[in-house]
Each structure stands twice: as structure tokens, then as C-alpha cells.
Design a protein around this motif. Structure first.
Motif, short mmCIF file in Angstrom:
data_model
loop_
_atom_site.label_atom_id
_atom_site.label_comp_id
_atom_site.label_asym_id
_atom_site.label_seq_id
_atom_site.Cartn_x
_atom_site.Cartn_y
_atom_site.Cartn_z
N ALA A 1 43.34 102.55 40.29
CA ALA A 1 42.14 102.44 41.11
C ALA A 1 41.34 103.75 41.07
CB ALA A 1 42.52 102.10 42.55
N SER A 2 42.04 104.87 41.16
CA SER A 2 41.38 106.18 41.14
C SER A 2 40.61 106.39 39.84
CB SER A 2 42.42 107.28 41.33
OG SER A 2 41.83 108.55 41.27
N LYS A 3 41.22 106.02 38.74
CA LYS A 3 40.57 106.16 37.43
C LYS A 3 39.32 105.30 37.35
CE LYS A 3 41.64 105.86 32.49
NZ LYS A 3 42.68 105.47 31.50
N ALA A 4 39.43 104.05 37.83
CA ALA A 4 38.28 103.13 37.79
C ALA A 4 37.15 103.64 38.68
CB ALA A 4 38.73 101.73 38.24
N LEU A 5 37.48 104.13 39.86
CA LEU A 5 36.46 104.62 40.80
C LEU A 5 35.76 105.87 40.26
CD1 LEU A 5 38.35 104.10 44.19
CD2 LEU A 5 36.35 102.83 43.39
N GLN A 6 36.53 106.78 39.68
CA GLN A 6 35.95 108.01 39.13
C GLN A 6 34.96 107.69 38.02
OE1 GLN A 6 39.01 110.78 37.95
NE2 GLN A 6 39.96 110.75 39.96
N LEU A 7 35.34 106.75 37.16
CA LEU A 7 34.48 106.37 36.04
C LEU A 7 33.17 105.75 36.54
CD1 LEU A 7 34.09 105.92 32.97
CD2 LEU A 7 35.23 103.71 33.25
N THR A 8 33.28 104.78 37.45
CA THR A 8 32.10 104.05 37.92
C THR A 8 31.19 104.94 38.77
OG1 THR A 8 33.40 102.02 37.93
CG2 THR A 8 31.31 101.98 39.11
N ILE A 9 31.78 105.66 39.72
CA ILE A 9 30.97 106.52 40.60
C ILE A 9 30.32 107.65 39.80
CG2 ILE A 9 31.08 108.13 42.54
CD1 ILE A 9 33.28 106.32 43.74
N GLY A 10 31.08 108.19 38.81
CA GLY A 10 30.53 109.23 37.95
C GLY A 10 29.35 108.74 37.14
N THR A 11 29.45 107.51 36.61
CA THR A 11 28.36 106.91 35.84
C THR A 11 27.13 106.69 36.72
OG1 THR A 11 29.98 105.78 34.43
CG2 THR A 11 27.72 104.95 34.38
N PHE A 12 27.37 106.16 37.92
CA PHE A 12 26.26 105.92 38.87
C PHE A 12 25.57 107.23 39.24
CE2 PHE A 12 24.73 105.80 43.25
CZ PHE A 12 23.85 104.72 43.20
N SER A 13 26.35 108.24 39.52
CA SER A 13 25.81 109.54 39.92
C SER A 13 24.96 110.14 38.81
CB SER A 13 26.95 110.49 40.27
OG SER A 13 26.46 111.77 40.61
N ALA A 14 25.47 110.07 37.58
CA ALA A 14 24.72 110.61 36.44
C ALA A 14 23.42 109.85 36.24
CB ALA A 14 25.58 110.54 35.18
N GLY A 15 23.51 108.51 36.32
CA GLY A 15 22.32 107.69 36.14
C GLY A 15 21.26 107.96 37.19
N ALA A 16 21.69 108.10 38.44
CA ALA A 16 20.76 108.37 39.53
C ALA A 16 20.07 109.73 39.36
CB ALA A 16 21.50 108.32 40.86
N SER A 17 20.84 110.72 38.93
CA SER A 17 20.28 112.06 38.74
C SER A 17 19.25 112.08 37.61
CB SER A 17 21.39 113.07 38.43
OG SER A 17 22.28 113.16 39.51
N ILE A 18 19.58 111.38 36.53
CA ILE A 18 18.66 111.34 35.38
C ILE A 18 17.37 110.62 35.75
CG2 ILE A 18 18.36 110.35 33.06
CD1 ILE A 18 21.41 110.90 32.65
N LYS A 19 17.48 109.52 36.51
CA LYS A 19 16.29 108.77 36.94
C LYS A 19 15.41 109.63 37.84
CE LYS A 19 17.64 103.92 36.63
NZ LYS A 19 17.90 102.67 37.38
N ALA A 20 16.05 110.41 38.71
CA ALA A 20 15.28 111.28 39.61
C ALA A 20 14.51 112.32 38.82
CB ALA A 20 16.22 111.96 40.60
N LEU A 21 15.13 112.87 37.78
CA LEU A 21 14.46 113.87 36.93
C LEU A 21 13.33 113.23 36.13
CD1 LEU A 21 17.60 115.84 35.67
CD2 LEU A 21 15.84 116.70 37.24
N GLN A 22 13.55 111.98 35.70
CA GLN A 22 12.52 111.28 34.96
C GLN A 22 11.30 111.01 35.83
OE1 GLN A 22 15.44 108.26 33.16
NE2 GLN A 22 13.75 108.24 31.70
N LYS A 23 11.57 110.63 37.10
CA LYS A 23 10.47 110.37 38.03
C LYS A 23 9.65 111.63 38.29
CE LYS A 23 12.35 106.42 40.54
NZ LYS A 23 12.88 105.93 41.85
N ALA A 24 10.33 112.78 38.15
CA ALA A 24 9.62 114.06 38.34
C ALA A 24 8.83 114.44 37.11
CB ALA A 24 10.63 115.14 38.69
N GLY A 25 8.85 113.60 36.08
CA GLY A 25 8.05 113.83 34.88
C GLY A 25 8.81 114.39 33.71
N MET A 26 10.11 114.52 33.81
CA MET A 26 10.90 115.08 32.73
C MET A 26 11.26 113.97 31.73
SD MET A 26 14.45 117.26 32.99
CE MET A 26 13.68 118.53 34.00
#
Length: 402
Positions: A132-157
């Protein structure tokens, strides 16, 4: 030589004629191999319950929950309102983890305030907790990375630059040995080795002890009283022959459950032969030392029962106290499983198993020698004690004739 083969034939008849030995030696390995095969058949734990307490209930928190639910390793049970007792809910659903999404999760994400998720792992079962820990780390890590990249893109990057800003360097994690984390491949073959050692020790426990108890040893082995080692061979050869049959059954079981065979099959056969030999001579030594069949069985089961736990297969041997390591190293299963892991799971070079093969060979020689010494002394005492009785019987017979 004629007497040797007569007694060997008798030993085979005694073995086959003993219903308890037949059941233990033939049915037990097949039963355990089949049962354990079906227990670990799936190989991996899937659909492990995970509780998600969504205190925010916004599009972004819903997206995270959906991403978690898409992971096949876990099954999401969602709570929009926090239960009275999270611990009770974990126990009720046998959940491996709890993910708590905080209130204002989406708002803080959009304002770059970096909200924190709390993930509670239920380590009541370490195996499911790890999955469970492995699955959660993978999914939450992917979501976090995706959200951060989208935020940077919205800022014009640009997207490519946004990815490098979030992840200034890339780390590649590459798994070695049993890359799918298949528990069937990891546990099942090792448990078969445990069962094989156990049935060998059980069979050998009654080999000499039963003969001593019923008093048939003096009568049957009178002509072999000076030949201790051939007498030992008479007892172990049937075990060796029938062990070949069991290993053959295990081979077919490997095909049924689609478990790969070890690398270097010839070396594996040699390793197994030395393992069977050392386990049988250990059983012989205890059976000679303890003249009571029940006590001999109990002592050998005390040795065999914790053998897997202390073998170093699932828990590192060097992490155990010195006296436990000593006990582990005098049990044949320990070096066998270490070599077996190299050949089956790690697919290593055959040369890497040589230290363990040497270890097993030393155990075989030691148990054969101390068994021979014990039997030599036992034979001397038994036939010395029976000699006056034989003389008395002969004298009585002569007096009756006269």
C-alpha cells in the motif's frame, strides 16, 4: 554384501508398510505444495483497502482520489465526513492505510501554500503495508508533480522548462531480482524446501529409535554389528530414493503454478542432493542418540520448526544475535536457501553458490561422522549387553539336548 541388500530390501518394506511414514513423506509435501501454491498464486496483493478522508471535497481533491482509485494495488474507500474513530474504521475494513486530504487543499494548492497530506500506514501487517505504501507514494508523487508543472505552465512557463524546474535532476529507480515483486516466486519454492527438510527429519527420527524400541535391531543386524556406516546407509538410502520422487513432484508443481526453475539446473541438483544427505544424517544422529522414537521426533521438530525463520531468507542473518546465527548455520536449510535464492530469485552465477555448497558439504560430513561414531558406540553397547543372553540360551539348548 548379501546381508546389506537383504536389510536394505527390508528397510524399503518397513518404510512402505508404515502408514504414518507414507502419509508424512508422500502426502504432506504434495498437500503443502498445492496449498501454499494456491495461497501465493496471485503473486501480488491487489485491491488492498485504503481509506481516504476527503475534508476538502473539491475538483482537485476528487482528482487525487480518482487517481488513487485507478491504482490496481489498492481499493479506495472514501469518506466525505471524518468518522468518529479512524482506528476503528481501519480495523473494520482491514485497511492498509489512511489518506487524509486537508480542508482548503485546492485553495492552498492554487495559492502555492503547499498543503500537507497525512498518510497513516497500518503496519499491523507489514506485507500489505509495504504494498500500500509503495502504491500511495507512486500515485501521490505523480499527482504532486503534475500539479506543480501545471501551476508553472499557467504562470507562462513552457511545459519542457516547467518539468525541469519541478525536477532539476532525474533519478531512475530500477528494480533487480523478481522485478514484479511476485510473492509466489519468492516464498513458495522456499517453503517447499522447508517441508522437504521437515519430512526427512520426521522419517529419520524413527529409523533407528523404532528398531531399538521394539528390540528388532539385535536380531536383524547381528551380522552387521561391526559395520556401522553401511548400517547407516541402509537407513538413509530409502529416504534418498523417495526424496528424488518428491523433488520430481515439485518440478511438476513448478510448471503447474508457472514458477521458473533455478539457473544452473545441474548445480541445483547437486545442491539438493547434498542438502538431502546432510538433513538425513542429522536425523540419523538424533535417532541414534535418542532411543525413544517419540522423543527423537519431538527434538527434531524443535530443530525444524524455527529453521525457516532463522535461515536468513526473509530476515538478514547478520541482524540476528551470534548464538542464533550459530544455530542457523548448523541447520542444513540455512545454506541451502541462501544458495537457492541466488539460483532462483537473483539468477546469479553458479560460482556464487559454491560457499553455500561447501557449507552444506561440511555439515553432511560432520553429521555423517558423528552419526557413525554414535552408532559405533551404540552397536558396541547393544551387542555387548545381548552377548551374555545369547550364551545362556546356547548353554540351555545344549543341556536340553544332552
Amino acid at each position: 554384501m548379501k546381508e546389506f541388500f537383504r536389510l536394505l530390501k527390508r528397510e524399503f518394506k518397513l518404510f512402505i508398510g508404515n502408514s504414518t511414514l507414507r502419509t508424512v513423506f508422500f502426502l504432506a509435501p504434495v498437500f503443502y505444495a498445492t496449498l501454499l501454491g494456491f495461497v501465493y498464486k496471485s503473486g501480488k496483493v491487489e485491491n488492498t483497502p485504503v481509506l481516504v478522508v476527503d475534508r476538502d471535497n473539491t475538483p482537485l481533491s476528487n482528482q487525487l482520489t480518482e487517481m488513487l482509485d485507478d491504482n490496481k494495488s489498492i481499493k479506495i474507500i472514501r469518506y466525505l465526513q471524518e468518522p468518529l474513530s479512524i482506528k476503528d474504521e481501519v480495523i473494520r475494513h482491514e485497511a492498509a492505510a489512511v489518506v487524509i486530504i486537508p480542508s482548503r487543499f485546492e485553495g492552498d494548492m492554487l495559492q502555492k501554500k503547499y498543503p500537507e497530506l497525512n498518510v497513516y500506514i497500518n503496519t499491523g501487517n507489514v506485507l500489505t503495508a509495504n504494498f500500500a505504501s509503495k502504491a500511495l507514494q507512486l500515485t501521490i508523487g505523480t499527482f504532486s508533480a503534475g500539479a506543480s508543472i501545471k501551476a508553472l505552465q499557467k504562470a507562462g512557463m513552457p511545459a519542457a522548462k516547467a518539468a525541469t524546474q519541478y525536477e532539476p535532476f532525474k533519478a531512475n529507480y530500477i528494480t533487480l531480482f523478481n522485478t514484479t515483486g511476485n510473492y509466489l516466486i519468492f516464498m513458495w519454492p522456499a517453503m517447499l524446501a522447508v517441508v522437504l527438510q521437515q519430512v526427512i527429519l520426521l522419517a529419520m527420527a524413527v529409523s533407528f529409535a523404532a528398531e531399538f524400541e521394539r528390540g528388532s535391531f539385535v536380531k536383524e543386524y547381528l551380522k552387521m554389528k561391526k559395520w556401522a556406516f553401511p548400517t547407516m546407509l541402509i537407513k538413509v538410502i530409502p529416504i534418498w530414493v523417495f526424496s528424488v520422487l518428491i523433488v520430481g513432484i515439485y518440478y511438476f508443481m513448478h510448471m503447474i503454478f508457472h514458477v521458473p526453475m533455478p539457473e544452473g539446473i545441474l548445480n541445483f541438483i547437486l545442491l539438493t542432493a547434498v542438502f538431502v544427505g546432510s538433513a538425513s544424517f542429522l536425523g540419523v544422529f538424533i535417532s541414534i542418540l535418542i532411543p525413544d522414537a517419540l522423543k527423537a521426533t519431538q527434538i527434531l521438530m524443535v530443530i525444524a520448526s524455527p529453521a525457516f525463520i532463522i535461515s536468513g531468507f526473509t530476515w538478514p542473518l547478520n541482524a540476528m544475535p551470534a548464538f542464533v546465527q550459530f544455530i542457523a548455520n548448523i541447520i542444513p536449510l540455512t545454506p541451502f536457501l541462501q544458495a537457492f535464492k541466488i539460483l532462483l530469485i537473483q539468477k546469479g552465477s553458479v560460482e556464487l553458490t559454491f560457499p553455500y555448497l561447501k557449507h552444506l558439504s561440511i555439515l553432511l560430513v560432520i553429521y555423517a561422522v558423528i552419526g557413525w561414531i554414535a552408532l559405533k558406540i551404540k552397536l558396541w553397547f547393544i551387542f555387548k549387553k545381548s552377548a551374555p543372553q545369547e550364551i545362556t540360551i546356547e548353554d540351555t539348548s545344549r543341556e536340553e539336548i544332552e
